[in-house]
Motif scaffolding. Structure first.
Motif, PDB file in Angstrom:
ATOM      1  N   SER A  52      -9.393   0.751   8.856  1.00 27.87           N
ATOM      2  CA  SER A  52      -8.477   0.152   7.875  1.00 27.87           C
ATOM      3  C   SER A  52      -8.947   0.305   6.439  1.00 27.87           C
ATOM      4  O   SER A  52      -8.226  -0.082   5.511  1.00 27.87           O
ATOM      5  N   LEU A  53     -10.152   0.836   6.220  1.00 21.95           N
ATOM      6  CA  LEU A  53     -10.650   1.170   4.868  1.00 21.95           C
ATOM      7  C   LEU A  53     -10.664  -0.040   3.934  1.00 21.95           C
ATOM      8  O   LEU A  53     -10.423   0.086   2.727  1.00 21.95           O
ATOM      9  N   GLY A  54     -10.921  -1.210   4.483  1.00 21.76           N
ATOM     10  CA  GLY A  54     -11.005  -2.404   3.646  1.00 21.76           C
ATOM     11  C   GLY A  54      -9.672  -2.899   3.123  1.00 21.76           C
ATOM     12  O   GLY A  54      -9.613  -3.581   2.093  1.00 21.76           O
ATOM     13  N   TRP A  55      -8.610  -2.608   3.803  1.00 20.98           N
ATOM     14  CA  TRP A  55      -7.266  -3.036   3.374  1.00 20.98           C
ATOM     15  C   TRP A  55      -7.191  -4.551   3.299  1.00 20.98           C
ATOM     16  O   TRP A  55      -7.557  -5.259   4.237  1.00 20.98           O
ATOM     17  N   ASP A  56      -6.686  -5.068   2.155  1.00 13.64           N
ATOM     18  CA  ASP A  56      -6.603  -6.526   1.973  1.00 13.64           C
ATOM     19  C   ASP A  56      -5.172  -7.041   1.832  1.00 13.64           C
ATOM     20  O   ASP A  56      -4.961  -8.255   1.704  1.00 13.64           O
ATOM     21  N   GLY A  57      -4.183  -6.141   1.831  1.00 15.14           N
ATOM     22  CA  GLY A  57      -2.795  -6.567   1.777  1.00 15.14           C
ATOM     23  C   GLY A  57      -2.336  -7.093   0.439  1.00 15.14           C
ATOM     24  O   GLY A  57      -1.266  -7.699   0.348  1.00 15.14           O
ATOM     25  N   SER A  58      -3.097  -6.863  -0.629  1.00 17.58           N
ATOM     26  CA  SER A  58      -2.708  -7.341  -1.954  1.00 17.58           C
ATOM     27  C   SER A  58      -1.563  -6.501  -2.514  1.00 17.58           C
ATOM     28  O   SER A  58      -1.266  -5.398  -2.028  1.00 17.58           O
ATOM     29  N   ALA A  59      -0.929  -7.026  -3.557  1.00 20.86           N
ATOM     30  CA  ALA A  59       0.171  -6.298  -4.195  1.00 20.86           C
ATOM     31  C   ALA A  59      -0.313  -4.958  -4.751  1.00 20.86           C
ATOM     32  O   ALA A  59       0.395  -3.946  -4.685  1.00 20.86           O
ATOM     33  N   LYS A  60      -1.536  -4.939  -5.265  1.00 17.78           N
ATOM     34  CA  LYS A  60      -2.089  -3.693  -5.805  1.00 17.78           C
ATOM     35  C   LYS A  60      -2.290  -2.664  -4.695  1.00 17.78           C
ATOM     36  O   LYS A  60      -2.010  -1.470  -4.879  1.00 17.78           O
ATOM     37  N   SER A  61      -2.757  -3.129  -3.527  1.00 19.66           N
ATOM     38  CA  SER A  61      -2.946  -2.210  -2.402  1.00 19.66           C
ATOM     39  C   SER A  61      -1.618  -1.625  -1.938  1.00 19.66           C
ATOM     40  O   SER A  61      -1.525  -0.422  -1.663  1.00 19.66           O
ATOM     41  N   TRP A  62      -0.590  -2.470  -1.870  1.00 19.60           N
ATOM     42  CA  TRP A  62       0.725  -1.982  -1.460  1.00 19.60           C
ATOM     43  C   TRP A  62       1.296  -1.004  -2.483  1.00 19.60           C
ATOM     44  O   TRP A  62       1.948  -0.019  -2.117  1.00 19.60           O
ATOM     45  N   MET A  63       1.051  -1.247  -3.760  1.00 21.81           N
ATOM     46  CA  MET A  63       1.540  -0.348  -4.801  1.00 21.81           C
ATOM     47  C   MET A  63       0.890   1.033  -4.648  1.00 21.81           C
ATOM     48  O   MET A  63       1.569   2.069  -4.707  1.00 21.81           O
ATOM     49  N   HIS A  64      -0.433   1.041  -4.428  1.00 24.63           N
ATOM     50  CA  HIS A  64      -1.131   2.315  -4.231  1.00 24.63           C
ATOM     51  C   HIS A  64      -0.684   2.997  -2.941  1.00 24.63           C
ATOM     52  O   HIS A  64      -0.548   4.233  -2.893  1.00 24.63           O
ATOM     53  N   TYR A  65      -0.451   2.206  -1.908  1.00 22.53           N
ATOM     54  CA  TYR A  65      -0.007   2.746  -0.627  1.00 22.53           C
ATOM     55  C   TYR A  65       1.334   3.463  -0.769  1.00 22.53           C
ATOM     56  O   TYR A  65       1.510   4.588  -0.284  1.00 22.53           O
ATOM     57  N   GLU A  66       2.272   2.824  -1.448  1.00 20.96           N
ATOM     58  CA  GLU A  66       3.593   3.434  -1.621  1.00 20.96           C
ATOM     59  C   GLU A  66       3.517   4.670  -2.503  1.00 20.96           C
ATOM     60  O   GLU A  66       4.217   5.664  -2.252  1.00 20.96           O
ATOM     61  N   ALA A  67       2.664   4.635  -3.530  1.00 18.47           N
ATOM     62  CA  ALA A  67       2.521   5.798  -4.409  1.00 18.47           C
ATOM     63  C   ALA A  67       1.944   6.994  -3.646  1.00 18.47           C
ATOM     64  O   ALA A  67       2.440   8.121  -3.763  1.00 18.47           O
ATOM     65  N   VAL A  68       0.905   6.739  -2.842  1.00 13.88           N
ATOM     66  CA  VAL A  68       0.291   7.815  -2.065  1.00 13.88           C
ATOM     67  C   VAL A  68       1.284   8.366  -1.039  1.00 13.88           C
ATOM     68  O   VAL A  68       1.355   9.590  -0.824  1.00 13.88           O
ATOM     69  N   SER A  69       2.051   7.481  -0.413  1.00 10.19           N
ATOM     70  CA  SER A  69       3.036   7.925   0.576  1.00 10.19           C
ATOM     71  C   SER A  69       4.065   8.853  -0.050  1.00 10.19           C
ATOM     72  O   SER A  69       4.422   9.890   0.526  1.00 10.19           O
ATOM     73  N   LEU A  70       4.538   8.510  -1.248  1.00  8.26           N
ATOM     74  CA  LEU A  70       5.531   9.352  -1.916  1.00  8.26           C
ATOM     75  C   LEU A  70       4.930  10.689  -2.342  1.00  8.26           C
ATOM     76  O   LEU A  70       5.584  11.737  -2.252  1.00  8.26           O
ATOM     77  N   ILE A  71       3.683  10.670  -2.816  1.00  8.64           N
ATOM     78  CA  ILE A  71       3.030  11.926  -3.216  1.00  8.64           C
ATOM     79  C   ILE A  71       2.861  12.846  -2.011  1.00  8.64           C
ATOM     80  O   ILE A  71       3.165  14.044  -2.075  1.00  8.64           O
ATOM     81  N   LEU A  72       2.379  12.281  -0.903  1.00 12.35           N
ATOM     82  CA  LEU A  72       2.196  13.091   0.301  1.00 12.35           C
ATOM     83  C   LEU A  72       3.530  13.574   0.857  1.00 12.35           C
ATOM     84  O   LEU A  72       3.624  14.690   1.381  1.00 12.35           O
ATOM     85  N   ALA A  73       4.562  12.749   0.739  1.00 10.01           N
ATOM     86  CA  ALA A  73       5.894  13.178   1.180  1.00 10.01           C
ATOM     87  C   ALA A  73       6.382  14.352   0.342  1.00 10.01           C
ATOM     88  O   ALA A  73       6.968  15.316   0.854  1.00 10.01           O
ATOM     89  N   GLY A  74       6.120  14.279  -0.978  1.00 14.35           N
ATOM     90  CA  GLY A  74       6.497  15.384  -1.849  1.00 14.35           C
ATOM     91  C   GLY A  74       5.748  16.665  -1.536  1.00 14.35           C
ATOM     92  O   GLY A  74       6.300  17.768  -1.627  1.00 14.35           O
TER      93      GLY A  74
END
Length: 477
Positions: free
Chosen positions: A206-228
């Motif tokens: 889980s790479l130290g996932w803490d479920g914070s708003a900042k973590s979710w923001m980075h998660y969504e950004a990375v997902s969109l970049i990888l999708a692109g």
């Protein structure tokens, strides 16, 4: 006159809450293996073992164990290579392209489809390596690395080398995309784990996932970049695989329609395999509320579209061969349909062109039994397509003295069985130790799926619209 508002069926049924989603998905990981899972894994390991015997014998004695001959130097091996690459296409399409287009129906099926992509590409990579006969020298000859043979480099003009780059990139990006999507769910399992080993292993994953708003923001950004990044790969990978044939001068291969035709065929076969696996997973893990008829119908519609494109491509090939006036090209296609391999050609046409058209009937495309049967039929047809393209274009050369007939040996069949054992062993291990459905994304569509207002079909003329108080009560229900 009544005007009825048609609203799509909910993506998650059964009135599930966020807690229900977590419990339903995590219990498959946390619980003891079921007898059905153990039996399935045992069957996969048996196939892996039997196929491994034939593979080991082939590696020890050489690829002369296969049924290859002077004319048909590519046959069972490259057929299976292209077939497995095609199987891996649907995962990235479901994950990347449908994510960019905000298609929410992908949420329950994207995780298993991504895993299928990874395992299918591994099985595909096996075939060119095995075809070398001596796979331990593969990195020396296939990769552009300085080597001990002096200033000898690979041929950058060869589409075989393009395959190395395209499929290697596709595998790397798909693996990263799959793993990033798993991180929040790994953290959920980590927090629920009762044993130290489980807590440690899922904590690392889980790479130290803490479920914070900042973590979710980075998660969504990375997902969109990888999708692109993944989206052009869906089009490029099988296009480059088609160049193995299209850049040659062999009649039946030298055709410019191959790139789009191969991409459509890959999506066609990939979605069929996703359906096969998801219907089994749905039944074994009791996931009927998450993998609904809506998901199955949407995938069947994509199979209709891509199957129709493939059918048009077959017709175009025949027309262009006739229109070209090149007698060798005309003979190549006449030989496919009426020559010694006529049975393979017409099996291909029946499975790939005729059978998908049955999905135009709503009762069939929403039937679990028909969907399961036709998904297998489609993949059989796509295997025959690759076999027809490769073998029938080679087995009769310009000189009748070179004409021959390819017959697979037990070593051909055994190595193919090995890849099936490898694929299903990976998939069953994934289904047991990893969450097979993306809990985070399913929870994101849960609220609107459980809303009565969302799934109702209201009559706009005779039935009055609900008041604000009634709407609030319905949404809470």
């Amino acid at each position: 006159m009544q005007i009825v508002s048609e609203v799509r069926e909910p993506l998650v049924t059964g009135g599930k809450t966020h807690k229900d989603v977590t419990e339903d998905i995590c219990k498959q990981v946390e619980g003891a293996p079921s007898p059905a899972w153990l039996a399935s894994l045992a069957a996969s390991l048996l196939a892996l073992g039997v196929g491994g015997y034939y593979l080991g014998d082939m590696l020890w004695n050489g690829i002369g164990r296969w049924g290859l001959n002077k004319s048909v130097q590519w046959a069972w091996d490259i057929t299976n290579f292209v077939w497995w690459v095609g199987i891996g296409h649907a995962g990235t399409l479901i994950s990347a392209i449908l994510l960019l287009f905000r298609q929410k129906w992908r949420t329950s099926i994207n995780r298993a489809a991504e895993a299928m992509t990874i395992f299918a590409v591994i099985c595909a990579l096996f075939w060119p390596i095995a075809h070398m006969g001596r796979p331990w020298i593969g990195p020396v000859w296939a990769f552009p690395l300085p080597n001990t043979y002096g200033s000898l480099w690979v041929n950058f003009n060869s589409p075989l080398l393009w395959d190395v780059f395209a499929i290697g990139t596709y595998f790397s990006v798909s693996l990263l995309f799959w793993y990033v999507g798993l991180v929040p769910d790994f953290a959920t399992i980590r927090d629920r784990a009762t044993s130290k080993i489980s807590r440690l292993m899922y904590g690392i994953l889980s790479l130290g996932w803490d479920g914070s708003a900042k973590s979710w923001m980075h998660y969504e950004a990375v997902s969109l970049i990888l999708a692109g990044l993944s989206t052009p790969l869906v089009l490029s990978v099988h296009t480059i695989v088609s160049f193995d044939f299209a850049t040659s001068v062999i009649p039946g291969w030298h055709t410019t329609i191959f790139p789009p035709y191969f991409v459509a065929g890959a999506i066609f076969s990939g979605f069929a395999m996703v359906l096969t696996l998801m219907l089994i997973t749905r039944k074994v893990y009791h996931l009927e509320d998450y993998i609904t008829i809506e998901h199955i119908e949407m995938m069947n519609i994509i199979i209709i579209v891509t199957g129709s494109i493939v059918g048009i491509a077959y017709t175009t090939e025949l027309f262009i061969a006739w229109y070209s006036g090149v007698e060798y090209e005309q003979y190549a296609f006449l030989n496919r349909s009426t020559g010694p391999y006529w049975w393979a050609y017409w099996s291909m046409m029946t499975c790939n062109v005729i059978s998908p058209q049955l999905f135009w009937i709503k009762k069939i495309r929403t039937s679990l039994m028909w969907t399961f049967v036709l998904s297998i039929v489609v993949n059989i047809g796509m295997w025959f397509e690759r076999f027809v393209i490769i073998v029938t274009s080679l087995h009769r050369d310009y000189l009748p003295s070179s004409w021959t007939y390819f017959i697979p040996t037990m070593h051909d069949v055994g190595t193919y069985l090995f890849t099936f054992g490898l694929f299903f062993t990976f998939f069953f291990l994934f289904a047991k130790f990893f969450p097979v459905i993306n809990m985070a994304e399913v929870k994101a569509v849960l609220k609107e799926s459980n809303s009565k207002v969302y799934r109702a079909r209201r009559t706009l003329v005779n039935e009055p619209l609900p008041s604000l108080e009634e709407t609030v009560v319905e949404k809470e229900a």
